[in-house]
Design an enzyme around this catalytic site. Sequence first.
Site, PDB file in Angstrom:
ATOM      1  CD  GLU A   1      -2.674   0.387   2.231  1.00  0.00           C
ATOM      2  OE1 GLU A   1      -4.438   0.533   1.481  1.00  0.00           O
ATOM      3  OE2 GLU A   1      -2.801   1.045   3.069  1.00  0.00           O
TER       4      GLU A   1
ATOM      5  CG  HIS B   1       7.326 -28.976   1.643  1.00  0.00           C
ATOM      6  ND1 HIS B   1       8.101 -30.126   1.646  1.00  0.00           N
ATOM      7  CD2 HIS B   1       8.021 -28.550   3.443  1.00  0.00           C
ATOM      8  CE1 HIS B   1       9.094 -30.706   3.244  1.00  0.00           C
ATOM      9  NE2 HIS B   1       8.466 -29.265   3.816  1.00  0.00           N
TER      10      HIS B   1
ATOM     11  CE  LYS C   1     -10.866   2.366   3.371  1.00  0.00           C
ATOM     12  NZ  LYS C   1      -9.892   3.050   3.711  1.00  0.00           N
TER      13      LYS C   1
END
Length: 402
Positions: free
Chosen positions: A248, A274, A390
Site C-alpha cells: 500500500e 514445500h 472505497k
Amino acid sequence: MDYTKNFYQIKSNEEIFYKISREKETIGYYNLAFQDTSEFKEYAKTVTQQDIVIVGIGGSSLGTYAIHKFLQHKENMKKLHFLESTDPLDLERRVSKLDLDDTLFIIISKSGTTIETVSILKYLTSITTLDKSNTICITEDDSKLNTYAKTNDMKTFEIPKNVGGRFSVFTAVGLVPMAIMGLNIDEILTGCKTIYNDYFDRGDYYLSIMEKARFIVENKNRFNINVVFSYSSLLEGFNKWYVQLWGESLGKININQTKQGLTPVALTGPIDQHSFLQLIMEGKRDKTVTFIKVADFENELTIPDITLPGLEELDYTNNIKFKNIINEQADATIEAIQNLKDIPCDIITIESQNEYNIGKLMYSYELLTSIVGSFVQINTYDQPGVEAGKIILKNKLKADNK
C-alpha cells in the site's frame, strides 16, 4: 542559464537522508518511539474482562496481530480476538467464541467511517449492550467514531492525524491492546528507539537499511518481487503486516507519472519450503529474498529417542531439539539459494522472542519503506488506489439500500 526539472532520478544517499530527516518533522510515526505511555498502562490496569476484542481492519489490526502472534507466549491469561472481515460465516463463528458478558470491545478506525468496522460495530450492538463499561474507541479526535464514543460516554484514545493507518501500530492502536495483554510496551518502543537513534546517528543500521533500499530501487525492474521468508510461525502476523505496509505504501505513481510498485510476498518456513521455494529456486529471476530467523526460541522441545517401524532411516533426527531443526532448515535453504549466485538475499536474525526485538524489526521495516518511497519519489503515505475502491463500494451500497 536556469535549469529545473520534474522527472524521476535515483537520488544520492545523502539527499535521501536529508529528505527523511526533514520528513520526520511532519510524518508522525518516526517519533512515536519517544511518546509517553503512562495513560495506556494506567488504563490497562483497569481492564477486568477476559475476552479482548479488536474491531478493525488493515492498519487498525494487522500491526497488533503481528506483535500478538510473536509474543503470545508472554501475554497474560486474557484472550485477544480480532473481528476484521464482513464474511458472515467467519464473523458469527468468531463472536460465538466470546463470553459477551466478559468482553472488552476495542473499536479502531482512523477515519472513523471504515465500512467494515462500522458494520461489525452495528452487528455487535444488535446482539449485546455496548457502553462505557465494555467499549473503547481508538480514532482521530474529530472523527465520526469519536463523536459516537463521546455521545455514549466511552473512553477514547487518539490516533494522531499525521500517522497513517499502516504506520500506526506504535500508537494507541497497538500499544493499548498490548498493554492490556500484559506486554511491556515500553520495551517495544525501546526497540524502535534503537533503530531510530542508530539510523539518524548514521550507525550500522543506517548503513544496512540504506544499502538495502538502494539495491531494491536500483534493481526494481529486474527484481520486482520482494520475498520475506520468515522461519517461525510466530512471524505469520508480521508477514501479513509487511504485505500491507509494502504494497500500500509503494504501489504508486511517481513524479514523472510512471507507475511504481514492488510486490511483497510473505512466506513461512519450513512450511513454504514445500510450495513456493521451488518457484524461487528454478523460476524466473525476478525476486529478492529476505530470510528472518529467530536465534533462540527459548523452548527445549526435543524429538523423542524412539524408532518407528518402517521409518528407521530417519532415526538420525532423534534427540534433536525442534528449535535446532527449524534453524537448520533455514540455513540449508539459505545455503541452497546462495549457491545459485543469482538470487539476491539477505538475512535478519532476531536474537530472542521479546518486546524489544519485535519493536526493532517492525520499526526498521517502516523506515525501510519510507526510504524506498523517497528513492522512487512517491508519496509513501497516501493510498489513492484503495480510496477509489472505497468510493465505488459506498455508492453501490447506497444504491442497494434504496
